[in-house]
Design an enzyme around this catalytic site. Structure first.
Site, PDB file in Angstrom:
ATOM      1  N   ASP A 104     -15.038  75.818  57.038  1.00 44.65           N
ATOM      2  CA  ASP A 104     -13.645  76.223  57.199  1.00 44.65           C
ATOM      3  C   ASP A 104     -13.217  77.156  56.068  1.00 44.65           C
ATOM      4  O   ASP A 104     -13.046  76.713  54.932  1.00 44.65           O
ATOM      5  CB  ASP A 104     -12.763  74.960  57.208  1.00 44.65           C
ATOM      6  CG  ASP A 104     -11.296  75.299  57.420  1.00 44.65           C
ATOM      7  OD1 ASP A 104     -11.011  76.395  57.942  1.00 44.65           O
ATOM      8  OD2 ASP A 104     -10.445  74.470  57.059  1.00 44.65           O
ATOM      9  N   ASP A 317     -10.075  82.972  59.669  1.00 45.44           N
ATOM     10  CA  ASP A 317     -10.318  81.537  59.502  1.00 45.44           C
ATOM     11  C   ASP A 317     -11.441  81.006  60.389  1.00 45.44           C
ATOM     12  O   ASP A 317     -11.258  80.845  61.595  1.00 45.44           O
ATOM     13  CB  ASP A 317      -9.016  80.780  59.803  1.00 45.44           C
ATOM     14  CG  ASP A 317      -9.192  79.277  59.667  1.00 45.44           C
ATOM     15  OD1 ASP A 317     -10.119  78.843  58.951  1.00 45.44           O
ATOM     16  OD2 ASP A 317      -8.409  78.526  60.276  1.00 45.44           O
TER      17      ASP A 317
END
Ligand code: NAG
Ligand code: NAG
Ligand code: NAG
Ligand code: NAG
Length: 489
Positions: A104, A317
């Site tokens: 992440d 992201d």
């Protein structure tokens, strides 16, 4: 099977977008590596008589640093109807045990499910779960409230000295993790040759998650935790960089055709990427988007459409599966794409996916190109933005992030759907981010800073349970932008 799980996620973000600014801004100065190597070099240059003792001392010092490249094996994909997330495998503790963690780039801490936890997924359809047990690791140490790391992440609430440092992270989809921080050894794969690795380690602080809620507490798509690649001091990459083990630079090539791909830490030599500046004062990896093209036509959107309150620009992201656009961008984008296919009958699946029956070639849909500062562009092909939920039934991956309302913005997020089949480089030291279209199977070349050697890192495809795709449908659309990061006692 919970098909509706992700609908409230965006409202969480809408209500809380202003909290994003509470996240720690990047504060690590461009520290270690390059500067030091340069200083050393200039120190010995221009000296006619080389002092051997000094050289030897210099060599010893140089070898005590491990500015080498790290290879993080990758598994997963960005298909909402399949896995919908990418994960890697890391080792923690002594003896080392393996953990599968979601990669992440939108968050700043590493955490894993902890042994004896109150609420954790027990069994996953994806991988075999391993809770981290500090008692079983001879190198585990607790982190107390007086530790500077604790006060760094604990800027808003009290932690009494003598107590164990606790943490709470809430993500954009409303899921959360909380527990306490521990310090232990992390084991990673050091690149030692072409498609070859050895082992390296470093001591880091990470979260031992004792209570996970929302999707993170459920079992279907569970992994052992999340590895945050954010640029704040608390991320594991910043921690390893401050120990001069790695450079603050990493890259990924998410393979959406074969699954898995490449994730490396260190300097990528080839392929070359075109870069755009990271926006400063952003808690995330954000870049400035100037326009969007559908095929050859530029979309008409109002200026400032991508500015969301204090969080400007678009966020890159890897922890988010799809692409989220403000209402004022989503609507013109969809109508422009659909203008080329007036024959389609659209229907909505799970409230947020626009789907249709289609039997022709996907190439008959236009590519969508995002234009950034420094004339950097990123193209998302129909093979990437359309996914198949049944034979001849396709859905768009574009998501409507909602409307701007006064004072509360909407985030624009480029998730895995837009990032896959490209090499994406995050150079934190130089504050730029760049990408180029790339066939992940072909591998990439990275530099070993110690020897100057250049090595090929190939793609990996960590295995996962194949029963998953059969039993689940559109379950794993993750949205891992934290909107609240704080310590609670
Ligand atoms: C972050 O790390 C850098 C380098 O180690 C240090 O100079 C800076 O003070 C740290 N920031 C905070 C807020 O701790
Ligand atoms: C870390 O790596 C070094 C060098 O390879 C090795 O000597 C050491 O035993 C490792 N430490 C742990 C805790 O595994
Ligand atoms: C990607 O590269 C692999 C290995 O070099 C090759 O087999 C494959 O056909 C390539 N895929 C595409 C889409 O070009
Ligand atoms: C990648 O791994 C998954 C899960 O183990 C498997 O289903 C898939 O076929 C693999 N891909 C390739 C190209 O081998």
């Amino acid at each position: 099977m919970d098909l509706r799980r992700r609908h409230w996620s965006l409202s969480a973000i809408l209500l809380s977008a202003s909290f994003v600014t509470l996240l720690n801004p990047p504060q690590l100065s461009s520290a270690a590596s390059e500067n030091l190597v340069f200083e050393v070099r200039s120190k010995f240059a221009g000296k006619s008589q080389i002092d051997l003792r000094a050289l030897r001392a210099h060599d010893t010092h140089r070898h005590s640093r491990l500015l080498s490249a790290i290879d993080l094996p990758l598994g997963g994909d960005s298909q909402p109807e399949s896995v919908g997330l990418y994960f890697t495998k890391i080792g923690l503790g002594t003896p080392s045990r393996d953990f599968h963690v979601q990669v992440d780039t939108g968050s700043d801490i590493l955490w894993v499910n902890c042994a004896g936890c109150i609420r954790c997924p027990r069994k996953s359809d994806l991988v075999e779960l391993t809770p981290y047990d500090a008692d079983a690791s001879s190198t585990a140490k607790s982190v107390s409230c007086s530790d500077s790391f604790c006060s760094y992440v604990n800027q808003r609430s009290e932690c009494h000295s003598g107590s164990t440092c606790q943490y709470v992270i809430q993500y954009g989809d409303g899921s959360s993790t909380n527990g306490y921080l521990v310090r232990d050894v992390m084991h990673l794969d050091l690149v030692t040759g072409n498609r070859q690795t050895g082992s390296t380690n470093g001591t880091i602080i990470f979260g031992c998650g004792s209570k996970q809620s929302g999707q993170l507490g459920e079992s279907v798509s569970a992994v052992d935790g999340i590895i945050g690649f954010g640029q704040s001091n608390s991320s594991f990459i910043s921690q390893l960089a401050s120990q001069r083990k790695v450079k603050r630079s990493f890259a990924h090539c998410l393979d959406n055709n074969n699954g898995g791909g490449i994730f490396t830490i260190g300097e990528v030599v080839s392929p070359k990427v075109k870069t755009t500046p990271m926006l400063s004062n952003s808690a995330h990896y954000s870049v400035n988007l100037n326009s969007i093209q559908v095929g050859d036509s530029v979309l008409k959107i109002s200026s400032g459409a991508f500015d969301s309150g204090e969080e400007k620009g678009v966020i890159v992201d890897s922890g988010t599966t799809l692409v989220y656009l403000p209402d004022g961008v989503f609507k013109p984008l969809m109508s422009q794409i659909l203008a080329s296919h007036p024959e389609l009958t659209l229907h909505t699946v799970q409230d947020s996916f626009t789907c249709f029956h289609y039997t022709d070639k996907l190439d008959r849909f236009p590519p969508v190109t995002f234009q950034f500062d420094k004339s950097t562009s990123l193209t998302v092909t129909p093979q990437e933005y359309l996914f198949q939920i049944q034979e001849n039934t396709w859905c768009f991956g574009w998501q409507n992030g909602g409307m701007q309302t006064k004072g509360v913005g909407v985030l624009t997020i480029l998730g895995d759907m837009a990032l896959s089949n490209k090499l994406v480089v995050y150079d934190i030291e130089n504050q730029v981010i760049g990408w180029t279209n790339h066939n992940c199977s072909a591998g990439i070349q990275v530099k070993d800073e110690q020897s100057g050697a250049i090595y090929t890192v190939g793609a990996h495809n960590l295995s996962w349970s194949s029963s998953l795709a059969v039993t689940k449908l559109l379950t794993f659309v993750s949205f891992l932008i934290p909107f609240l990061f704080n310590i609670a006692l």
